[in-house]
Design a protein around this motif. Structure first.
Motif, PDB file in Angstrom:
ATOM      1  N   SER A 182     -10.815   4.401  -1.958  1.00  0.00           N
ATOM      2  CA  SER A 182     -10.854   2.890  -1.433  1.00  0.00           C
ATOM      3  C   SER A 182     -11.547   2.117  -2.474  1.00  0.00           C
ATOM      4  O   SER A 182     -12.196   2.605  -3.275  1.00  0.00           O
ATOM      5  CB  SER A 182     -11.700   2.956  -0.088  1.00  0.00           C
ATOM      6  N   SER A 219      -7.974  -1.010   3.896  1.00  0.00           N
ATOM      7  CA  SER A 219      -8.470  -0.912   2.586  1.00  0.00           C
ATOM      8  C   SER A 219      -7.445  -1.137   1.733  1.00  0.00           C
ATOM      9  O   SER A 219      -6.414  -0.714   1.751  1.00  0.00           O
ATOM     10  CB  SER A 219      -9.307   0.642   2.475  1.00  0.00           C
ATOM     11  N   LYS A 275       0.797  -1.284   0.084  1.00  0.00           N
ATOM     12  CA  LYS A 275      -0.156  -0.100  -0.102  1.00  0.00           C
ATOM     13  C   LYS A 275       0.946   1.295   0.124  1.00  0.00           C
ATOM     14  O   LYS A 275       0.214   2.516  -0.202  1.00  0.00           O
ATOM     15  CB  LYS A 275      -0.909   0.038   1.266  1.00  0.00           C
TER      16      LYS A 275
HETATM   17 MG    MG Z   1      -7.911   3.225   3.952  1.00  0.00          MG
END
Ligand code: MG
Ligand code: TXA
Length: 329
Positions: free
Chosen positions: A146, A138, A51
């Motif tokens: 998201s 997420s 991420k």
């Molecule tokens: Mg998030």
């Protein structure tokens, strides 16, 4: 990366993959999560890496049952237990005192841990098959919109996740409400899929984190987050007639009545595209559509997105919070 339809066999495979330290994106009722075993530091480290997420931003630990909570947290009072029994499973994350077994990487070294029992039956089945609590932020690059569809995850993180469990579109569409339950009065740290009204009905008055007076303690409270790449400008409810966008702009309207008002004002022609979030005029519908519409508009080559706020009630609060965080300040 492999996309798995949620058959019994595939749910077992996804659970085994998590238990072996692999990354599995799972559907929840709010948004897709990027899951890893909460007890496997290497797997959790891969989540941060995938991420591009700063390690000072702690993860939510997902459980399949009230019993599993005990492996990661303590329940500080009967009032907190009542909240769990009344509102779980559902889009509510509780900040609780953590157990030692939870790695520091999951909690960013905090004495607390965020815990959530999702309403999505596929998510719970995968966690049950793993036999472990699952840490899952997420499934989007840090700071970006998201994902509410498996295709969003595949597009944004496809090369960095081992499996995506396909649960279709997420029905709530905004992230869970985060409630700090470690001290009273309880405090909402992030408005989300569980309406404030529903929490207060059960728990009495709660405080709401106010960004104008308080210091953010988690990135979900930062003023800029959940943002598209296209500049987004936020207007008061009914205020899009005041917009003077330069270039090709899209208007993001709450309901058909807002569109009708914009057309009556004679200003609709300022926009290359007019999108209504909730054809039926409910905040619930707007929340469910929000991220999918923003993903789509962000890919539409616009110079600007002009969005109007929703009335500040029920899920309107969560939608306004996400629009504010997505907007230019
Ligand atoms: Mg998030
Ligand atoms: O609906 C959701 O909550 C989704 C799905 C996948 O469950 N998850 C999600 O996770 O939105 P994430 O990582 O994008 O957002 C979690 C937020 C972050 O803002 C983080 O800072 C906050 O939860 N958080 C986690 N642990 C915390 C803690 N101990 N104290 C305060 N905030 C915490």
């Amino acid at each position: 990366m492999e996309i798995l339809k949620p058959s019994e066999e595939n749910i077992r495979r996804a659970g085994e993959a998590l238990a072996r330290g692999l990354l599995v994106a799972i559907p929840t009722e709010t948004v897709y999560g990027l899951g890893a075993s909460a007890f496997d530091v290497r797997a959790v480290a891969r989540v941060f890496e995938a991420k591009n997420r700063p390690v000072f931003d702690p993860l939510i630990v997902h459980v399949d049952s009230l019993e599993m909570v005990d492996r990661v947290a303590t329940i500080p009072s009967p009032r907190v237990r009542a909240l769990m029994e009344g509102l779980w499973p559902g889009p509510l994350t509780l900040i609780l005192p953590r157990r030692e077994a939870v790695p520091d990487l999951v909690t960013s070294g905090l004495p607390t841990v965020a815990v959530r029992l999702p309403a999505n039956a596929i998510a719970r089945a995968v966690i049950a098959a793993a036999g472990l609590p699952v840490a899952a932020p997420s499934a989007n690059p840090f700071g970006y919109l998201s994902p509410t569809l498996p295709e969003h995850v595949a597009r944004m993180l496809g090369g960095r996740v081992d499996f995506i469990v396909d649960g279709g579109a997420c029905p709530i569409g905004v992230e869970s409400t985060i409630l700090d339950a470690t001290k009273e009065p309880f405090t909402v740290l992030r408005p989300g899929g569980m309406a404030l009204e529903a929490i207060e009905e059960l728990a009495g008055p709660v405080e709401v984190f106010n960004r104008s007076v308080a210091r953010p303690t988690s990135p979900g409270q930062l003023p800029s987050h959940y943002a598209p790449r296209t500049p987004l400008y936020l207007f008061p409810s009914g205020g899009l007639a005041e917009a003077r966008p330069a270039g090709r702009a899209a208007a993001l309207l709450f309901e058909p009545a807002s569109l009708a008002a914009l057309e009556r004002s004679g200003r609709a022609a300022a926009f290359a595209e007019l999108r209504v979030l909730a054809p039926g005029g409910t905040a619930l519908e707007a929340a469910a559509a929000l991220f999918a519409v923003l993903h789509e508009l962000d890919g539409g080559g616009f110079d600007a997105i002009c969005a109007e706020r929703l009335p500040e009630a029920g899920l309107g609060r969560a939608v306004n919070d996400r629009l504010y965080k997505a907007s230019e300040k």
